[in-house]
Design a protein around this motif. Structure first.
Motif: not given
Length: 98
Positions: A73-74, A89-93
């Protein structure tokens, strides 16, 4: 002679007239199906769906499947957004950008 065979089969717990269920044998769920169902249920906050998907495979297999789904997904989102997987990944978290 056939009496001896019948007794042997009976001791093994087998039936000489074993019934075969009609139709195709149901296919079990694989770890990717379980991971997809699990993540979708979590996104909907559906505890029954989470519990059902969790019962399809071992916890280790489910964990691997969820990790693989997250990775794919990333990568897909990174391609869609023309950015790096790390940034996505950083943005989603909710983490600050590097």
């Amino acid at each position: 002679m056939s009496d001896m065979i019948r007794k042997y089969v009976a001791r093994l717990g087998l039936s000489a007239r074993r019934e075969v269920p009609p139709g195709p044998k149901p296919r079990g769920h694989n770890l990717f199906e379980a991971a997809a169902a699990y993540v979708a249920a979590r996104a909907r906050d559906d505890q029954d769906g989470v519990d059902e998907a969790s019962s399809w495979v071992s916890p280790e297999a489910l964990s691997f499947g969820v990790g693989e789904l997250a990775s794919r997904a990333v990568v897909a989102l990174a391609r869609e957004r023309s950015t790096t997987p790390r940034a996505v990944a950083r943005n989603l978290l909710g983490l600050p950008a590097d």
